[in-house]
Design a protein around this motif. Structure first.
Motif, PDB file in Angstrom:
ATOM      1  N   ARG A 245      35.187  30.595  15.283  1.00 50.39           N
ATOM      2  CA  ARG A 245      34.852  29.582  14.275  1.00 50.39           C
ATOM      3  C   ARG A 245      34.139  30.220  13.078  1.00 50.39           C
ATOM      4  O   ARG A 245      34.389  29.868  11.938  1.00 50.39           O
ATOM      5  CB  ARG A 245      34.015  28.462  14.894  1.00 50.39           C
ATOM      6  CG  ARG A 245      34.845  27.586  15.839  1.00 50.39           C
ATOM      7  CD  ARG A 245      34.034  26.468  16.461  1.00 50.39           C
ATOM      8  NE  ARG A 245      33.553  25.506  15.483  1.00 50.39           N
ATOM      9  CZ  ARG A 245      34.275  24.496  14.981  1.00 50.39           C
ATOM     10  NH1 ARG A 245      35.539  24.327  15.346  1.00 50.39           N
ATOM     11  NH2 ARG A 245      33.747  23.670  14.108  1.00 50.39           N
TER      12      ARG A 245
ATOM     13  N   THR B  55      35.868  30.282   9.361  1.00 49.89           N
ATOM     14  CA  THR B  55      35.087  29.686   8.268  1.00 49.89           C
ATOM     15  C   THR B  55      35.029  30.642   7.086  1.00 49.89           C
ATOM     16  O   THR B  55      35.257  30.244   5.938  1.00 49.89           O
ATOM     17  CB  THR B  55      33.666  29.320   8.746  1.00 49.89           C
ATOM     18  OG1 THR B  55      33.769  28.344   9.785  1.00 49.89           O
ATOM     19  CG2 THR B  55      32.822  28.764   7.607  1.00 49.89           C
TER      20      THR B  55
ATOM     21  N   TRP C  24      39.499  25.343  16.248  1.00 41.56           N
ATOM     22  CA  TRP C  24      38.914  25.483  14.900  1.00 41.56           C
ATOM     23  C   TRP C  24      39.786  24.849  13.828  1.00 41.56           C
ATOM     24  O   TRP C  24      39.598  25.089  12.640  1.00 41.56           O
ATOM     25  CB  TRP C  24      38.569  26.925  14.564  1.00 41.56           C
ATOM     26  CG  TRP C  24      39.581  27.977  14.892  1.00 41.56           C
ATOM     27  CD1 TRP C  24      39.562  28.828  15.945  1.00 41.56           C
ATOM     28  CD2 TRP C  24      40.773  28.305  14.140  1.00 41.56           C
ATOM     29  NE1 TRP C  24      40.657  29.666  15.900  1.00 41.56           N
ATOM     30  CE2 TRP C  24      41.416  29.365  14.799  1.00 41.56           C
ATOM     31  CE3 TRP C  24      41.352  27.806  12.980  1.00 41.56           C
ATOM     32  CZ2 TRP C  24      42.601  29.933  14.349  1.00 41.56           C
ATOM     33  CZ3 TRP C  24      42.539  28.366  12.526  1.00 41.56           C
ATOM     34  CH2 TRP C  24      43.137  29.420  13.208  1.00 41.56           C
TER      35      TRP C  24
ATOM     36  N   ILE D 208      38.157  23.198  10.829  1.00 40.01           N
ATOM     37  CA  ILE D 208      37.651  24.057   9.751  1.00 40.01           C
ATOM     38  C   ILE D 208      38.781  24.432   8.797  1.00 40.01           C
ATOM     39  O   ILE D 208      38.627  24.355   7.580  1.00 40.01           O
ATOM     40  CB  ILE D 208      37.001  25.336  10.333  1.00 40.01           C
ATOM     41  CG1 ILE D 208      35.802  24.971  11.219  1.00 40.01           C
ATOM     42  CG2 ILE D 208      36.592  26.295   9.223  1.00 40.01           C
ATOM     43  CD1 ILE D 208      35.300  26.128  12.069  1.00 40.01           C
TER      44      ILE D 208
END
Length: 177
Positions: free
Chosen positions: A55, A59, A76, A79
């Motif tokens: 993650r 990001t 994830w 995101i």
């Protein structure tokens, strides 16, 4: 010729050709391409990168304005999906993706070609309960439902491609850098 936005997810079932298409699309557009398996998911020895680290990495990656990623893990997706400007979805029949996957896996087992941060596929791994081929069967229907859901009600524009020929045709319609 069509232009594409700067943040693209290539998504599809296991063995559909996401990495290959992402690489070709990167060559055609000049966008940087990132391999989910190499950059986010696997460490040497087939050790998975811990979820919190995946993650963190995704990001940082999707914070940029220009990228292509060759997949999107559910852990994830929250995101990456909001940052994507286009999803290119490979929605091929099972026989296409499975035949590609089996052929690719056998070749990698025989040649011992290093993938995913130096890992090697083995015949033992190919027939194990957690093999990539078993994963194809476990995830195929779910990934196709995801693709079709996005196409029916896209929060992000979706190019849904249903055959390798359609994919090549679409790719050739993309403007170069």
């Amino acid at each position: 010729m069509a232009s594409v936005p700067g943040r693209i997810v290539v998504y599809g079932v296991t063995g559909s050709g996401k990495t290959t298409l992402a690489g070709k699309l990167a060559q055609r557009t000049g966008l940087p391409c990132h391999s989910v398996d190499d950059d986010l998911a696997w460490q040497p020895g087939w050790l998975p990168v811990p979820d919190d680290e995946q993650r963190r990495r995704i990001t940082a990656l999707v914070a940029g304005e220009r990228w292509i990623i060759d997949g999107m893990f559910a852990k994830w997706r929250d995101i990456a999906l909001p940052r994507a400007e286009l999803i290119v979805a490979l929605d091929y029949p099972r026989w296409v993706s499975l035949s590609r996957l089996v052929r690719r896996t056998v070749v990698r087992c025989v040649t011992r070609r290093r993938i995913c941060n130096g890992n090697v596929e083995t015949l033992r791994g190919m027939v194990s309960g957690d093999s990539i081929i078993v994963w194809h069967f476990r995830s195929f229907a779910r990934k196709r439902r995801t693709i079709r859901g996005w196409a029916a009600d896209p929060g992000v524009p979706v190019v849904r491609l249903t055959s390798p020929r359609a994919t090549e045709h679409w790719l050739m319609s993309i403007d170069g850098p």
